[in-house]
Design an enzyme around this catalytic site. Structure first.
Site, PDB file in Angstrom:
ATOM      1  N   ALA A 137     -46.274  51.187  11.202  1.00 20.49           N
ATOM      2  CA  ALA A 137     -45.714  51.916  12.089  1.00 20.49           C
ATOM      3  C   ALA A 137     -44.184  51.761  11.874  1.00 20.49           C
ATOM      4  O   ALA A 137     -43.608  50.619  12.198  1.00 20.49           O
ATOM      5  CB  ALA A 137     -46.232  51.075  13.601  1.00 20.49           C
ATOM      6  N   GLU A 370     -33.093  52.321  11.547  1.00 17.96           N
ATOM      7  CA  GLU A 370     -33.076  52.740  13.044  1.00 17.96           C
ATOM      8  C   GLU A 370     -33.217  54.054  13.409  1.00 17.96           C
ATOM      9  O   GLU A 370     -32.513  54.746  14.043  1.00 17.96           O
ATOM     10  CB  GLU A 370     -31.607  51.874  13.797  1.00 17.96           C
ATOM     11  CG  GLU A 370     -31.558  50.517  13.989  1.00 17.96           C
ATOM     12  CD  GLU A 370     -30.615  50.105  14.417  1.00 17.96           C
ATOM     13  OE1 GLU A 370     -30.275  50.646  15.643  1.00 17.96           O
ATOM     14  OE2 GLU A 370     -30.178  49.091  14.334  1.00 17.96           O
ATOM     15  N   GLN A 374     -34.365  62.443   9.546  1.00 12.18           N
ATOM     16  CA  GLN A 374     -35.241  63.490   9.991  1.00 12.18           C
ATOM     17  C   GLN A 374     -35.517  63.157  11.695  1.00 12.18           C
ATOM     18  O   GLN A 374     -35.670  64.345  12.090  1.00 12.18           O
ATOM     19  CB  GLN A 374     -36.469  63.439   9.244  1.00 12.18           C
ATOM     20  CG  GLN A 374     -37.220  64.751   8.969  1.00 12.18           C
ATOM     21  CD  GLN A 374     -38.255  64.740   7.682  1.00 12.18           C
ATOM     22  OE1 GLN A 374     -38.236  63.477   7.052  1.00 12.18           O
ATOM     23  NE2 GLN A 374     -38.812  65.646   7.171  1.00 12.18           N
TER      24      GLN A 374
HETATM   25  C1  LIG Z   1     -32.933  47.860   5.103  1.00  8.15           C
HETATM   26  C2  LIG Z   1     -33.779  48.132   6.021  1.00  8.15           C
HETATM   27  C3  LIG Z   1     -33.486  47.229   7.418  1.00  8.15           C
HETATM   28  C4  LIG Z   1     -34.544  47.385   8.435  1.00  8.15           C
HETATM   29  N1  LIG Z   1     -34.396  46.514   9.279  1.00  8.15           N
HETATM   30  C5  LIG Z   1     -35.196  46.449  10.343  1.00  8.15           C
HETATM   31  C6  LIG Z   1     -35.228  45.452  11.511  1.00  8.15           C
HETATM   32  O1  LIG Z   1     -34.283  44.357  11.546  1.00  8.15           O
HETATM   33  N2  LIG Z   1     -36.097  45.565  12.473  1.00  8.15           N
HETATM   34  C7  LIG Z   1     -37.214  46.678  12.284  1.00  8.15           C
HETATM   35  O2  LIG Z   1     -37.886  46.482  13.420  1.00  8.15           O
HETATM   36  N3  LIG Z   1     -37.026  47.390  11.429  1.00  8.15           N
HETATM   37  C8  LIG Z   1     -36.330  47.144  10.268  1.00  8.15           C
HETATM   38  N4  LIG Z   1     -36.349  48.486   9.102  1.00  8.15           N
HETATM   39  C9  LIG Z   1     -37.524  49.344   9.358  1.00  8.15           C
HETATM   40  C10 LIG Z   1     -36.943  50.880   9.639  1.00  8.15           C
HETATM   41  O3  LIG Z   1     -36.369  50.948  10.956  1.00  8.15           O
HETATM   42  C11 LIG Z   1     -38.018  51.720   9.167  1.00  8.15           C
HETATM   43  O4  LIG Z   1     -37.991  51.612   7.637  1.00  8.15           O
HETATM   44  C12 LIG Z   1     -37.862  53.223   9.608  1.00  8.15           C
HETATM   45  O5  LIG Z   1     -37.969  53.085  11.197  1.00  8.15           O
HETATM   46  C13 LIG Z   1     -38.671  54.330   8.960  1.00  8.15           C
HETATM   47  O6  LIG Z   1     -39.970  53.796   8.848  1.00  8.15           O
HETATM   48  P1  LIG Z   1     -40.964  53.806   7.632  1.00  8.15           P
HETATM   49  O7  LIG Z   1     -40.088  52.968   6.597  1.00  8.15           O
HETATM   50  O8  LIG Z   1     -42.284  53.277   7.977  1.00  8.15           O
HETATM   51  O9  LIG Z   1     -41.131  55.233   7.260  1.00  8.15           O
HETATM   52  P2  LIG Z   1     -42.220  56.364   7.869  1.00  8.15           P
HETATM   53  O10 LIG Z   1     -41.886  56.304   9.481  1.00  8.15           O
HETATM   54  O11 LIG Z   1     -43.532  56.295   7.149  1.00  8.15           O
HETATM   55  O12 LIG Z   1     -41.355  57.704   7.478  1.00  8.15           O
HETATM   56  C14 LIG Z   1     -41.408  58.001   6.180  1.00  8.15           C
HETATM   57  C15 LIG Z   1     -41.019  59.694   5.852  1.00  8.15           C
HETATM   58  O13 LIG Z   1     -41.559  60.282   6.867  1.00  8.15           O
HETATM   59  C16 LIG Z   1     -40.858  60.854   8.045  1.00  8.15           C
HETATM   60  N5  LIG Z   1     -41.278  61.114   9.090  1.00  8.15           N
HETATM   61  C17 LIG Z   1     -41.981  60.314   9.828  1.00  8.15           C
HETATM   62  N6  LIG Z   1     -42.509  60.602  11.063  1.00  8.15           N
HETATM   63  C18 LIG Z   1     -42.241  61.929  11.178  1.00  8.15           C
HETATM   64  C19 LIG Z   1     -42.462  63.005  11.977  1.00  8.15           C
HETATM   65  N7  LIG Z   1     -43.005  62.866  13.128  1.00  8.15           N
HETATM   66  N8  LIG Z   1     -41.923  64.332  11.628  1.00  8.15           N
HETATM   67  C20 LIG Z   1     -41.093  64.425  10.398  1.00  8.15           C
HETATM   68  N9  LIG Z   1     -40.940  63.518   9.565  1.00  8.15           N
HETATM   69  C21 LIG Z   1     -41.508  62.345   9.808  1.00  8.15           C
HETATM   70  C22 LIG Z   1     -39.375  60.191   7.985  1.00  8.15           C
HETATM   71  O14 LIG Z   1     -38.158  60.826   8.367  1.00  8.15           O
HETATM   72  C23 LIG Z   1     -39.468  59.538   6.615  1.00  8.15           C
HETATM   73  O15 LIG Z   1     -38.634  60.102   5.722  1.00  8.15           O
HETATM   74  C24 LIG Z   1     -35.591  48.301   8.256  1.00  8.15           C
HETATM   75  C25 LIG Z   1     -35.559  49.400   6.936  1.00  8.15           C
HETATM   76  C26 LIG Z   1     -34.728  49.215   6.057  1.00  8.15           C
HETATM   77  C27 LIG Z   1     -34.918  49.882   4.790  1.00  8.15           C
END
Ligand SMILES: Cc1cc2nc3c(=O)[nH]c(=O)nc-3n(C[C@H](O)[C@H](O)[C@H](O)COP(=O)(O)OP(=O)(O)OC[C@H]3O[C@@H](n4cnc5c(N)ncnc54)[C@H](O)[C@@H]3O)c2cc1C
Length: 389
Positions: A137, A370, A374
């Site tokens: 998630a 955050e 996209q």
């Molecule tokens: C350096 C770093 C620091 C972070 N720090 C924190 C933190 O302190 N606390 C915390 O809670 N999280 C943190 N995160 C997590 C960050 O918030 C998530 O990586 C981010 O929300 C994206 O989620 P995911 O990596 O699971 O990608 P996914 O949600 O799996 O997305 C993968 C791709 O699919 C696309 N996508 C997803 N859903 C859709 C949709 N409905 N329609 C079209 N495209 C879509 C996205 O744009 C992306 O390109 C951090 C991440 C990084 C890289």
């Protein structure tokens, strides 16, 4: 829009510029080259405290709405300047961090006292963090599976979180959990989990392509027991929806800050490009000038959208479109600027030990954290055509 800076903001920016040049940039470069977060006992953090960093905006015994907060506009200008020197170091800085806004907005007086109190005059570098993301998630925050189950007068938490900034060094973690995964956002709540609580951890520090100065960790929660008083906002009816609202209010406040950070990274890349072109006597070449013009124009455009989002927030006017636009735009502009600068520097930039290749890696993360670009674009489009959320 009137962006005239008052004397206090000007001198804060000037002091940050000096601190950035002399301390932040070298500390960030070292962490990047060693490929590890700044250690908890690094003297850098003590120096932060001496500077007055690491403190909460919350003021004990003051009116619930009052904080010793700067205007959003000023915060954005400072966020841009800090990221110009090193965005990873900015996030590594001690302080109540990402969950602070939610605790100030939604926490009970006892919670503010207990969890923000130690950050009023911190006796040592202290951190706190917000844990939303899970292995399954990220963008779809409503899909989190970390489960909160009522147990007598407390709660039991079970689940796993990943990519959480400063988690292993935090005094407490604000953990987003669900009472019932089938009920989506409505069933989400936020819980304070103190470091050392049985069942919390172990913490695994993630490998990252950029922003290496701060720690991002994954960890699990196995039968972690917290008292009822650790539910953010308490259990009164008015505050039932506090959990998800807390998360979202944090994110909405955060997007223009990420945008400002991206503008700072873009500016740093632009300055590297100009410095190189001047040293190599390339400024007479119209192709080089054209590239510098395009980078500058886009960075300034992104900054304006970002400041507009901040100004609306200062005026307590809705800024959801501008906040998302600023993040979507600035993250893209920063990546483009870093890429263009890297191209301009050629083999000098690609060597692997030049600031520009670090900026190139750091810029990418600004599009992910955050809410990805996209997702921001989807939010904007939905708002523009007034679709339901
Ligand atoms: C350096 C770093 C620091 C972070 N720090 C924190 C933190 O302190 N606390 C915390 O809670 N999280 C943190 N995160 C997590 C960050 O918030 C998530 O990586 C981010 O929300 C994206 O989620 P995911 O990596 O699971 O990608 P996914 O949600 O799996 O997305 C993968 C791709 O699919 C696309 N996508 C997803 N859903 C859709 C949709 N409905 N329609 C079209 N495209 C879509 C996205 O744009 C992306 O390109 C951090 C991440 C990084 C890289």
């Amino acid at each position: 829009m009137d962006f005239n800076l008052d004397e206090e903001t000007r001198s804060a920016l000037e002091a940050l510029r000096k601190w950035g040049r002399e301390v932040v940039r070298p500390v960030g470069l070292e962490a990047d080259r060693l490929s590890r977060p700044i250690p908890v006992d690094d003297p850098y953090f003590e120096r932060c405290l001496l500077r007055g960093d690491g403190r909460t905006r919350w003021q004990p015994h003051a009116d619930a709405r009052s904080t010793r907060s700067r205007s959003v506009l000023t915060q954005l200008l400072l966020a841009e300047e800090f990221a110009y020197w090193d965005r990873g170091v900015m996030i590594a800085n001690p302080g109540p961090g990402l969950p602070e806004a939610s605790v100030i907005a939604l926490g009970t007086e006892e919670q503010k006292e207990r969890f923000l109190g130690p950050f009023v005059e911190p006796d040592r570098p202290r951190w706190a963090c917000f844990a939303m993301t899970e292995p399954g998630a990220g963008s779809d925050a409503a899909a989190i599976q970390t489960r909160a189950t009522k147990d007598g007068d407390g709660w039991i938490l079970n689940g796993a979180k990943c990519f959480i900034g400063s988690a292993s060094r935090s005094d407490w973690i604000l953990v987003q959990a669900t009472l019932d995964p089938s009920k989506g956002r409505a069933a989400q709540r936020a819980f304070f989990v103190e470091q050392g609580t049985e069942g919390l951890g172990p913490f695994k520090i993630e490998k990252k392509m950029g922003l290496k100065a701060y720690e991002s960790s994954s960890f699990s929660l196995e039968n972690v027991r917290v008292p009822a008083s650790h539910l953010l906002g308490g259990e009164t009816r008015r505050e039932r929806s506090a959990g998800f609202k807390a998360a979202m209010s944090t994110f909405n406040a955060g997007r223009p800050v990420i945008a400002a950070n991206a503008v700072g990274i873009g500016r740093a890349a632009l300055d590297e490009a100009i410095r190189f072109a001047r040293e190599q006597d390339l400024l007479g070449d119209p192709r080089v000038r054209d590239r510098i013009e395009a980078m500058t124009r886009k960075i300034r455009m992104a900054r304006l959208v970002c400041l507009r989002a901040g100004q609306l927030a200062d005026e307590r006017r809705p800024n959801i479109v501008e906040a998302s636009m600023s993040k979507a735009l600035a993250a893209q502009v920063a990546q483009e600027a870093a890429s263009q600068a890297l191209e301009l520097l050629g083999s000098t930039g690609g060597r692997g030990d030049h600031l520009i290749e670090k900026l190139y890696r750091d810029a990418k993360a600004m599009d992910i954290v955050e809410g990805t670009g996209q997702i921001q674009r989807m939010i904007i489009a939905r708002q523009l055509v007034s679709l339901p959320r």
